[in-house]
Design a protein around this motif. Structure first.
Motif, PDB file in Angstrom:
ATOM      1  N   PHE A 151      -7.480   3.664  -9.460  1.00 53.57           N
ATOM      2  CA  PHE A 151      -6.197   2.969  -9.357  1.00 53.57           C
ATOM      3  C   PHE A 151      -5.331   3.606  -8.268  1.00 53.57           C
ATOM      4  CE2 PHE A 151      -6.013   1.395 -14.063  1.00 53.57           C
ATOM      5  CZ  PHE A 151      -7.119   0.595 -13.825  1.00 53.57           C
ATOM      6  N   TYR A 152      -5.329   4.952  -8.245  1.00 52.77           N
ATOM      7  CA  TYR A 152      -4.505   5.638  -7.236  1.00 52.77           C
ATOM      8  C   TYR A 152      -4.981   5.314  -5.828  1.00 52.77           C
ATOM      9  CZ  TYR A 152      -2.326   9.125  -4.331  1.00 52.77           C
ATOM     10  OH  TYR A 152      -1.626   9.731  -3.310  1.00 52.77           O
ATOM     11  N   LEU A 153      -6.299   5.407  -5.581  1.00 55.13           N
ATOM     12  CA  LEU A 153      -6.808   5.140  -4.234  1.00 55.13           C
ATOM     13  C   LEU A 153      -6.607   3.676  -3.844  1.00 55.13           C
ATOM     14  CD1 LEU A 153     -10.090   7.271  -4.146  1.00 55.13           C
ATOM     15  CD2 LEU A 153      -7.852   7.818  -3.178  1.00 55.13           C
ATOM     16  N   ASP A 154      -6.716   2.779  -4.806  1.00 51.72           N
ATOM     17  CA  ASP A 154      -6.464   1.369  -4.509  1.00 51.72           C
ATOM     18  C   ASP A 154      -4.985   1.164  -4.183  1.00 51.72           C
ATOM     19  OD1 ASP A 154      -6.872  -1.399  -4.271  1.00 51.72           O
ATOM     20  OD2 ASP A 154      -8.362  -1.357  -5.865  1.00 51.72           O
ATOM     21  N   GLY A 155      -4.106   1.824  -4.952  1.00 52.72           N
ATOM     22  CA  GLY A 155      -2.675   1.733  -4.658  1.00 52.72           C
ATOM     23  C   GLY A 155      -2.316   2.353  -3.319  1.00 52.72           C
ATOM     24  N   TYR A 156      -2.988   3.447  -2.981  1.00 53.35           N
ATOM     25  CA  TYR A 156      -2.794   4.097  -1.681  1.00 53.35           C
ATOM     26  C   TYR A 156      -3.188   3.144  -0.559  1.00 53.35           C
ATOM     27  CZ  TYR A 156      -2.890   8.064   1.624  1.00 53.35           C
ATOM     28  OH  TYR A 156      -2.659   8.917   2.665  1.00 53.35           O
ATOM     29  N   ASP A 188      -3.292  -0.184  -0.778  1.00 49.70           N
ATOM     30  CA  ASP A 188      -2.312  -1.275  -0.759  1.00 49.70           C
ATOM     31  C   ASP A 188      -1.067  -0.881   0.028  1.00 49.70           C
ATOM     32  OD1 ASP A 188      -3.998  -2.795  -2.283  1.00 49.70           O
ATOM     33  OD2 ASP A 188      -2.840  -2.667  -4.133  1.00 49.70           O
ATOM     34  N   LEU A 189      -0.694   0.384  -0.064  1.00 46.36           N
ATOM     35  CA  LEU A 189       0.521   0.852   0.616  1.00 46.36           C
ATOM     36  C   LEU A 189       0.287   1.155   2.089  1.00 46.36           C
ATOM     37  CD1 LEU A 189       3.505   1.837   0.412  1.00 46.36           C
ATOM     38  CD2 LEU A 189       2.577   4.106  -0.133  1.00 46.36           C
ATOM     39  N   LEU A 190      -0.826   1.849   2.403  1.00 43.99           N
ATOM     40  CA  LEU A 190      -1.009   2.392   3.743  1.00 43.99           C
ATOM     41  C   LEU A 190      -2.153   1.774   4.534  1.00 43.99           C
ATOM     42  CD1 LEU A 190      -0.384   6.121   2.800  1.00 43.99           C
ATOM     43  CD2 LEU A 190       1.164   4.603   4.030  1.00 43.99           C
ATOM     44  N   GLY A 191      -2.984   0.951   3.893  1.00 44.26           N
ATOM     45  CA  GLY A 191      -4.042   0.274   4.633  1.00 44.26           C
ATOM     46  C   GLY A 191      -5.410   0.895   4.444  1.00 44.26           C
ATOM     47  N   PHE A 192      -6.440   0.120   4.764  1.00 47.68           N
ATOM     48  CA  PHE A 192      -7.828   0.548   4.579  1.00 47.68           C
ATOM     49  C   PHE A 192      -8.163   1.809   5.373  1.00 47.68           C
ATOM     50  CE2 PHE A 192      -8.276  -4.163   3.992  1.00 47.68           C
ATOM     51  CZ  PHE A 192      -8.587  -4.118   2.640  1.00 47.68           C
ATOM     52  N   GLU A 193      -7.630   1.882   6.580  1.00 49.58           N
ATOM     53  CA  GLU A 193      -8.020   2.980   7.459  1.00 49.58           C
ATOM     54  C   GLU A 193      -7.503   4.330   6.956  1.00 49.58           C
ATOM     55  OE1 GLU A 193      -4.156   1.168   8.748  1.00 49.58           O
ATOM     56  OE2 GLU A 193      -6.164   0.423   8.258  1.00 49.58           O
ATOM     57  N   VAL A 222       3.164   5.589  -4.535  1.00 48.82           N
ATOM     58  CA  VAL A 222       1.967   5.044  -5.192  1.00 48.82           C
ATOM     59  C   VAL A 222       2.018   5.331  -6.686  1.00 48.82           C
ATOM     60  CG1 VAL A 222      -0.548   5.135  -5.335  1.00 48.82           C
ATOM     61  CG2 VAL A 222       0.572   5.233  -3.103  1.00 48.82           C
ATOM     62  N   MET A 223       2.328   6.569  -7.059  1.00 47.45           N
ATOM     63  CA  MET A 223       2.399   6.920  -8.477  1.00 47.45           C
ATOM     64  C   MET A 223       3.504   6.136  -9.186  1.00 47.45           C
ATOM     65  SD  MET A 223      -0.045   8.906  -9.280  1.00 47.45           S
ATOM     66  CE  MET A 223       0.571   9.058 -10.949  1.00 47.45           C
ATOM     67  N   ASN A 224       4.649   5.975  -8.543  1.00 48.72           N
ATOM     68  CA  ASN A 224       5.743   5.222  -9.156  1.00 48.72           C
ATOM     69  C   ASN A 224       5.321   3.788  -9.454  1.00 48.72           C
ATOM     70  OD1 ASN A 224       7.282   7.516  -8.818  1.00 48.72           O
ATOM     71  ND2 ASN A 224       8.408   6.758  -7.045  1.00 48.72           N
ATOM     72  N   THR A 225       4.579   3.203  -8.515  1.00 47.16           N
ATOM     73  CA  THR A 225       4.137   1.822  -8.692  1.00 47.16           C
ATOM     74  C   THR A 225       3.144   1.717  -9.844  1.00 47.16           C
ATOM     75  OG1 THR A 225       4.447   1.390  -6.334  1.00 47.16           O
ATOM     76  CG2 THR A 225       3.091  -0.166  -7.555  1.00 47.16           C
ATOM     77  N   TYR A 261      -2.300  -2.991  -6.864  1.00 49.79           N
ATOM     78  CA  TYR A 261      -1.819  -1.678  -7.282  1.00 49.79           C
ATOM     79  C   TYR A 261      -0.698  -1.187  -6.370  1.00 49.79           C
ATOM     80  CZ  TYR A 261      -6.121  -1.775  -9.967  1.00 49.79           C
ATOM     81  OH  TYR A 261      -7.125  -2.148 -10.830  1.00 49.79           O
ATOM     82  N   GLY A 262      -0.126  -2.092  -5.596  1.00 47.73           N
ATOM     83  CA  GLY A 262       0.932  -1.717  -4.670  1.00 47.73           C
ATOM     84  C   GLY A 262       1.738  -2.929  -4.248  1.00 47.73           C
ATOM     85  N   GLN A 263       2.373  -2.820  -3.079  1.00 49.71           N
ATOM     86  CA  GLN A 263       3.251  -3.879  -2.592  1.00 49.71           C
ATOM     87  C   GLN A 263       2.499  -5.007  -1.897  1.00 49.71           C
ATOM     88  OE1 GLN A 263       6.597  -3.698  -3.302  1.00 49.71           O
ATOM     89  NE2 GLN A 263       6.031  -1.886  -4.451  1.00 49.71           N
ATOM     90  N   GLU A 264       1.270  -4.745  -1.491  1.00 49.38           N
ATOM     91  CA  GLU A 264       0.481  -5.741  -0.753  1.00 49.38           C
ATOM     92  C   GLU A 264      -0.976  -5.601  -1.160  1.00 49.38           C
ATOM     93  OE1 GLU A 264      -0.559  -6.973   3.888  1.00 49.38           O
ATOM     94  OE2 GLU A 264       0.897  -5.400   3.445  1.00 49.38           O
ATOM     95  N   LEU A 265      -1.633  -6.710  -1.415  1.00 52.64           N
ATOM     96  CA  LEU A 265      -2.993  -6.691  -1.942  1.00 52.64           C
ATOM     97  C   LEU A 265      -4.014  -6.394  -0.849  1.00 52.64           C
ATOM     98  CD1 LEU A 265      -4.738  -7.168  -4.453  1.00 52.64           C
ATOM     99  CD2 LEU A 265      -4.859  -9.571  -3.810  1.00 52.64           C
ATOM    100  N   LYS A 266      -4.695  -5.252  -0.975  1.00 51.08           N
ATOM    101  CA  LYS A 266      -5.783  -4.878  -0.062  1.00 51.08           C
ATOM    102  C   LYS A 266      -6.904  -4.284  -0.918  1.00 51.08           C
ATOM    103  CE  LYS A 266      -2.399  -3.712   3.505  1.00 51.08           C
ATOM    104  NZ  LYS A 266      -1.720  -2.595   4.203  1.00 51.08           N
TER     105      LYS A 266
END
Length: 270
Positions: free
Chosen positions: A36-41, A43-48, A62-65, A131-136
């Motif tokens: 969940f954390y890595l997926d949220g990360y 979503d926030l910062l991008g695949f790269e 990420v944790m707050n979300t 898991y964040g602000q944008e689905l990735k």
């Protein structure tokens, strides 16, 4: 249904009656917490950026979300998504879902158990979990590895190739995914084969859930970093767990023994 962010998920759930938990998910599983954390990360910062997450301190946003997302499970002062309830009873998640909880986050294969126990034949809909602000979305892929030191002759290597070809064929994947080894009428397992041609098959395209899964899998840009070492898993969880506990005291204090962190090695999500 298409939910593209945690705020979107919360908005969707806000229209559901508060008499039951609005959401079911297991935030206590060590692999889930890491995934969940890595997926949220992502979503926030991008695949790269996802591999960099393994080497950096936790990102508070990420944790707050994730904590905000988990709060949608709470009802009458109890949050079963964070109090180890779903760790203690692996069947409770889909049973609660069938009892009237509106949304369930879990592996695609969980739909097998939901349908197997569903006497009402409730309509099911699937969407990638944000898991964040944008689905990735990230996808976790299993890999078959052949030990060259044990399989070091021509016959063994030829047999290994034949086995891999058999297991990787579309026909075999259909046989497994649609439970053809079980009694007639058994629900599909709905595993997510990493073979694009699988999702182009008529049976898959006509399934109630597979088209939703296919929309993500066929257009996937990044995979979950499945080369994480055991020590790295422990290190990540050692940061996630106390942070979750600090924000939500219902999240139990963490056991960082090697035995507990390695009990569940499988994260295969949607």
């Amino acid at each position: 249904m298409q939910v593209k962010s945690v705020p979107g998920l919360i908005n969707y759930l806000s229209h559901k009656p508060p008499v039951k938990p609005r959401l079911i998910a297991n935030f206590n599983s060590d692999w889930n917490a890491i995934g969940f954390y890595l997926d949220g990360y992502t979503d926030l910062l991008g695949f790269e950026q996802v591999t960099e997450a393994l080497e950096k301190p936790l990102v508070p946003q990420v944790m707050n979300t994730l904590v905000e997302m988990s709060s949608e499970c709470a009802v009458n002062g109890t949050n079963s998504c964070v109090n180890n309830y779903y760790n203690q009873d692996p069947n409770a998640g889909y049973q609660d879902f069938l009892a009237g909880v509106s949304s369930f986050i879990g592996f695609s294969e969980k739909s097998f158990y939901i349908r197997l126990s569903d006497t009402q034949k409730l309509p099911l809909f699937a969407t990638p979990a944000p898991y964040g602000q944008e689905l990735k979305p990230l996808v976790f892929a299993d890999t078959l590895a052949v030990n060259s030191s044990r399989c070091n002759n021509q016959d063994c290597q030829a047999n290994a190739v034949k086995f891999i070809d058999y297991m990787s064929s579309v026909d075999t994947k259909l046989w497994i995914a649609f439970s053809e080894d079980l009694d007639s009428g058994t629900p599909p397992r709905r595993s997510l084969p990493a073979i694009k041609a699988f999702y182009d098959q008529p049976r898959v395209e006509q399934d109630e859930l597979y088209p939703e899964f296919a929309a993500v899998v066929k257009n996937q840009n990044a995979n979950f970093p499945n080369s994480i070492s055991d020590n790295k898993k422990i290190a990540i969880y050692q940061e996630i767990c106390p942070e979750f506990n600090q924000q939500d005291p219902e999240y139990p204090k963490c056991d960082f023994t090697r035995r507990s962190i390695l009990q569940s090695k499988r994260f295969k999500g949607f």
